[in-house]
Design an enzyme around this catalytic site. Structure first.
Site, mmCIF file in Angstrom:
data_model
loop_
_atom_site.group_PDB
_atom_site.id
_atom_site.type_symbol
_atom_site.label_atom_id
_atom_site.label_comp_id
_atom_site.label_asym_id
_atom_site.label_seq_id
_atom_site.Cartn_x
_atom_site.Cartn_y
_atom_site.Cartn_z
ATOM 1 N N TRP A 221 -3.096 -2.288 -1.557
ATOM 2 C CA TRP A 221 -2.696 -3.570 -2.150
ATOM 3 C C TRP A 221 -3.351 -4.612 -1.246
ATOM 4 O O TRP A 221 -2.923 -4.812 -0.107
ATOM 5 C CB TRP A 221 -1.173 -3.671 -2.136
ATOM 6 C CG TRP A 221 -0.618 -5.000 -2.532
ATOM 7 C CD1 TRP A 221 -0.192 -6.001 -1.694
ATOM 8 C CD2 TRP A 221 -0.425 -5.499 -3.857
ATOM 9 N NE1 TRP A 221 0.255 -7.071 -2.419
ATOM 10 C CE2 TRP A 221 0.121 -6.808 -3.735
ATOM 11 C CE3 TRP A 221 -0.658 -4.996 -5.121
ATOM 12 C CZ2 TRP A 221 0.440 -7.585 -4.853
ATOM 13 C CZ3 TRP A 221 -0.343 -5.772 -6.213
ATOM 14 C CH2 TRP A 221 0.201 -7.044 -6.089
ATOM 15 N N ARG B 75 4.082 0.998 -6.324
ATOM 16 C CA ARG B 75 4.055 0.028 -5.217
ATOM 17 C C ARG B 75 2.992 -1.045 -5.431
ATOM 18 O O ARG B 75 2.928 -2.012 -4.683
ATOM 19 C CB ARG B 75 3.819 0.743 -3.890
ATOM 20 C CG ARG B 75 4.853 1.807 -3.587
ATOM 21 C CD ARG B 75 4.385 2.739 -2.490
ATOM 22 N NE ARG B 75 4.285 2.062 -1.218
ATOM 23 C CZ ARG B 75 5.328 1.897 -0.377
ATOM 24 N NH1 ARG B 75 6.499 2.361 -0.726
ATOM 25 N NH2 ARG B 75 5.180 1.280 0.759
ATOM 26 N N HIS C 273 19.327 -34.191 -17.976
ATOM 27 C CA HIS C 273 18.677 -35.025 -16.945
ATOM 28 C C HIS C 273 17.163 -34.841 -16.928
ATOM 29 O O HIS C 273 16.524 -35.033 -15.904
ATOM 30 C CB HIS C 273 19.288 -34.713 -15.582
ATOM 31 C CG HIS C 273 20.742 -35.057 -15.513
ATOM 32 N ND1 HIS C 273 21.207 -36.353 -15.415
ATOM 33 C CD2 HIS C 273 21.839 -34.268 -15.629
ATOM 34 C CE1 HIS C 273 22.528 -36.351 -15.433
ATOM 35 N NE2 HIS C 273 22.940 -35.099 -15.557
ATOM 36 N N ASN D 219 -0.772 0.769 6.112
ATOM 37 C CA ASN D 219 -0.019 -0.139 5.244
ATOM 38 C C ASN D 219 0.586 -1.203 6.157
ATOM 39 O O ASN D 219 1.207 -0.880 7.149
ATOM 40 C CB ASN D 219 1.092 0.613 4.506
ATOM 41 C CG ASN D 219 1.977 -0.352 3.717
ATOM 42 O OD1 ASN D 219 1.511 -1.403 3.298
ATOM 43 N ND2 ASN D 219 3.242 -0.011 3.560
ATOM 44 N N GLY D 220 0.377 -2.476 5.811
ATOM 45 C CA GLY D 220 0.964 -3.556 6.601
ATOM 46 C C GLY D 220 -0.069 -4.622 6.890
ATOM 47 O O GLY D 220 -1.093 -4.714 6.227
ATOM 48 N N CYS E 114 0.829 -1.207 0.000
ATOM 49 C CA CYS E 114 0.000 0.000 0.000
ATOM 50 C C CYS E 114 0.862 1.255 0.000
ATOM 51 O O CYS E 114 2.037 1.227 0.319
ATOM 52 C CB CYS E 114 -0.879 0.012 1.252
ATOM 53 S SG CYS E 114 -1.882 -1.443 1.421
ATOM 54 N N LYS F 87 13.622 -11.758 -15.479
ATOM 55 C CA LYS F 87 13.288 -10.538 -16.227
ATOM 56 C C LYS F 87 12.337 -10.861 -17.372
ATOM 57 O O LYS F 87 11.368 -10.147 -17.627
ATOM 58 C CB LYS F 87 14.567 -9.885 -16.744
ATOM 59 C CG LYS F 87 15.348 -9.169 -15.653
ATOM 60 C CD LYS F 87 14.602 -7.941 -15.220
ATOM 61 C CE LYS F 87 14.827 -7.475 -13.804
ATOM 62 N NZ LYS F 87 14.557 -8.391 -12.725
ATOM 63 N N GLU G 181 18.680 -14.583 -13.378
ATOM 64 C CA GLU G 181 18.163 -13.205 -13.448
ATOM 65 C C GLU G 181 17.587 -12.928 -14.834
ATOM 66 O O GLU G 181 16.541 -12.292 -14.968
ATOM 67 C CB GLU G 181 19.257 -12.201 -13.092
ATOM 68 C CG GLU G 181 18.821 -10.747 -13.122
ATOM 69 C CD GLU G 181 17.655 -10.427 -12.176
ATOM 70 O OE1 GLU G 181 17.295 -11.276 -11.332
ATOM 71 O OE2 GLU G 181 17.073 -9.340 -12.326
ATOM 72 N N LYS H 114 6.235 -3.749 -6.079
ATOM 73 C CA LYS H 114 7.647 -3.367 -6.028
ATOM 74 C C LYS H 114 8.317 -3.961 -4.805
ATOM 75 O O LYS H 114 9.450 -4.372 -4.841
ATOM 76 C CB LYS H 114 7.798 -1.845 -6.005
ATOM 77 C CG LYS H 114 9.236 -1.372 -5.990
ATOM 78 C CD LYS H 114 10.019 -1.868 -7.193
ATOM 79 C CE LYS H 114 11.472 -1.497 -7.130
ATOM 80 N NZ LYS H 114 12.244 -2.169 -8.211
ATOM 81 N N GLU I 136 8.798 -11.857 -15.742
ATOM 82 C CA GLU I 136 7.988 -10.865 -15.010
ATOM 83 C C GLU I 136 7.615 -9.675 -15.891
ATOM 84 O O GLU I 136 6.661 -8.965 -15.619
ATOM 85 C CB GLU I 136 8.703 -10.404 -13.754
ATOM 86 C CG GLU I 136 9.984 -9.641 -13.968
ATOM 87 C CD GLU I 136 10.595 -9.186 -12.642
ATOM 88 O OE1 GLU I 136 9.871 -9.056 -11.644
ATOM 89 O OE2 GLU I 136 11.815 -8.956 -12.616
#
Ligand code: AGP
Length: 622
Positions: free
Chosen positions: A76, A27, A518, A112-113, A2, A499, A495, A617, A502
């Protein structure tokens, strides 16, 4: 995660709050709302679901909400589905319908939380006659403040303090009280909150970009501390209700730094800011031709005593730890382990005598990483945080902190912060190796020289981005992509794969090249894209032969390697060359084309590359 904003001053609050919420959109959110007070009048609450645009339209850019004091929120969802009723602000009284309009309530607030014991508190409040209109934990905590406010009649600070003692969880709260017009109260525990003030206003927000246009001198209140905001004044209190003094932190980030600066998206802007982020981070760690970590408290004496390193993080930060493992063991011969924070926090951990636990986190607020840090500290393990956000919770709680200097990273997909984190890990590895006598002065100097050359080499890669843009568009309709590599190239592949996933929503996997045979190689079909990362000369041929096995099954091969390895073109269909550096530092160069590939793949598919679906984020909830 949030976003919270608050303003009290001489100007109309609503437009300022809407602007602040706009700078917090990154966010991640699903609804938004405002509560505005016009002098002694009751607060007016307006909420909306979806993008912030609908709240802006609903309030005619804030004009329908006159008043110079207010709070705002982007939600959020964690408890209760995204809806107007569950959107913040929430009130201590009852609320009909969607919860908008003038409210008679004593307390209005945003949060927020996560309040972990909200059900227990809800039952308590219900027994005391409270009714609930939403499914949120936030409504519970606001009604709890109201309960103590009315029970003890000792004012807002006392009511908030009693609430903080009762709730378990994480929160950043901003509250207004009917009997205290023009005032805002804030409190936090484990969720981000910053405050600022000018000559005739004071403000608060979840993150710096929201208030940079109004002040660059900010205050961070600690856990279980309270702030009282008046026009032009800030007051801080501890859990006993005693006033305390806090020193401001100067934000050097330019307000424009949080804008796009002419780039189409924050992500491509931040990819291009990597030379500067790397340079600034190096500058913060190296002075007078030597690595100096003393500001973190990691003196040479402390470093000399470390015989085991454990990285813990999430997502891309975990990939930095994977690279760090190869670098530390190769350079400093120190046994290193890498742990997903979400696993570490729940499994049985066997700490080592002289262990250093390194938490890597751009936001410094990731719940799993914070929990892992706390677990390590509870076992008496020395902890280091590598963090980008000054004053963040993980930064506050670790024994040592190395700040990366990537500046505000707005795009959900991390790029420059990842690169800056690598630099912090390299500097630590070089210093550990040198202090422990694993490398001599000559090697130390060579490493520093290679590090200082990285920014210009990244710039050179960026100058050739069009080839990658063309290639990404060619494969924009790919259904599966495999990133393969061995050793440090495997950690780079991780990485690159994230990328791609996402940003372009294409399924992708990173695989240790030697492991393909394998099982996974059965997935390779005609035209399956396989991207081979080939920066480590010692195992170059091994990976090339693994790529050839994929080609024999129809794969289309892209190779990513250093200039000079032209033989790879005998196997690869498309090759991207990057400058050479020390093998330990090649992740800093190889990641750039892979970031560009992910970005241009998303653009080619017409996706929202700065705010990918379902992602936030910073994941401040489990
Ligand atoms: C990376 O592009 C993602 N956005 C995500 O994996 C991120 O790295 C992870 O959530 C960790 O975040 P942190 O660095 O803020 O702790």
């Amino acid at each position: 995660m949030c976003g919270i904003v608050g303003y009290t001053g001489q100007q109309q609050a609503a437009p300022i709050l809407l602007d602040g919420l706009g700078r917090l959109e990154y966010r991640g959110y699903d609804s938004a709302g405002l509560a505005i007070r016009d002098g002694g009048a009751l607060a007016q609450v307006v909420k909306s679901t979806g993008k912030l645009r609908s709240l802006i339209e609903k309030t005619d850019e804030g004009r329908t909400l006159p008043g110079t004091c207010g709070i705002g929120h982007t939600r959020w969802a964690t408890h209760g589905e995204p809806s107007q009723t569950n959107a913040h602000p929430h009130v201590s009284g009852n609320c009909t319908g969607s919860g908008s309009g003038k409210v008679e309530s004593e307390v209005v607030g945003v949060h927020n939380g996560i309040i972990e014991n909200y059900m227990e508190l809800k039952a308590k409040l219900t027994r005391h006659g409270y009714q609930f209109y939403s499914e949120t934990d936030t409504e519970v905590v606001i009604k709890l403040v109201d309960y103590y406010y009315n029970k003890y009649k000792l004012g807002p600070v006392d009511a908030i303090n009693r609430t903080l003692v009762r709730v378990r969880g994480s929160y950043a709260l901003a509250l207004m009280f009917r009997d205290y017009p023009g005032e805002i109260y804030a409190a936090r525990k484990d969720a981000p909150l910053i405050l600022g003030a000018g000559s005739d206003f004071s403000c608060l927000a979840s993150d710096v970009p929201a208030i940079l246009n109004y002040t660059r001198s900010v205050y961070y209140i600690g856990n279980l501390e309270i702030a009282k905001l008046l026009p032009g004044e800030l007051h801080f209190f501890d859990l006993n209700g005693d006033e305390i003094t806090l020193e401001p932190t100067k934000i050097t980030w330019d307000a424009k730094a949080a804008e796009k600066n002419g780039y189409e998206h924050f992500m491509i802007k931040e990819i291009h800011e990597q030379p500067e982020a790397v340079r600034n981070t190096l500058g913060s760690l190296i002075s007078g031709g030597k690595i100096d970590l003393s500001e973190s408290g990691l003196t040479d004496e402390v470093l000399a005593d470390i015989d085991f390193v454990r990285f813990t993080a999430c997502g891309s930060a975990w990939h930095v730890g994977m690279t760090g493992q190869y670098v530390l063991e190769e350079m400093a011969a120190i046994e290193t382990r890498v742990e997903l924070a979400s696993e570490y926090r729940y499994r049985r951990v066997l700490p080592r005598g002289h262990e250093l636990l390194i938490v890597i986190s751009q936001s410094g607020e990731t719940a799993d990483s914070l929990a892992a840090l706390r677990k390590a500290k509870s076992m008496g393990v020395r902890t280091l945080a590598i963090v980008n956000v000054v004053g963040s919770t993980i930064a506050h709680e670790a024994d040592h902190v190395l700040y990366t200097h990537a500046g505000p990273e707005i795009a959900v997909a991390t790029t420059k912060a990842y690169s800056a984190q690598l630099i912090a890990v390299y500097a630590l590895a070089v210093q550990l190796a040198y202090v422990q006598g694993k490398i001599d002065g000559q090697a130390y100097g060579n490493y520093l020289e290679e590090l200082s050359a990285l920014p210009d080499k990244i710039t050179r890669i960026l100058e050739e981005k069009e080839r990658i843009q063309w290639f990404a568009a060619k494969f924009a309709s790919a259904k599966d992509i495999f990133f393969v590599g061995r050793g440090l190239d495997y950690s780079i592949s991780l990485e690159g794969s994230l990328k791609a996933k996402e940003i372009s929503y294409v399924h992708s996997e990173a695989y240790a090249a030697g492991e393909l045979k394998h099982g996974t190689i059965s997935l390779i079909e005609d035209n399956t894209l396989v991207i081979g990362v080939l920066t480590q000369s010692a195992i170059f041929e091994k990976t090339v032969s693994n790529m050839a096995e994929c080609k024999a099954r129809g794969a289309y091969l892209m190779a990513l390697t250093s200039y000079g390895n032209y033989s790879v073109e005998d196997s690869a269909d498309f090759t991207v060359y990057i400058p050479k550096s020390d093998p330990c530092f090649m992740a800093s160069l190889a990641v750039v084309p892979l970031q560009l590939f992910g970005y241009y793949s998303g653009v080619a598919r017409g996706l929202d590359v700065d705010k990918p679906r379902n992602l936030a984020k910073s994941v401040t909830v489990e």
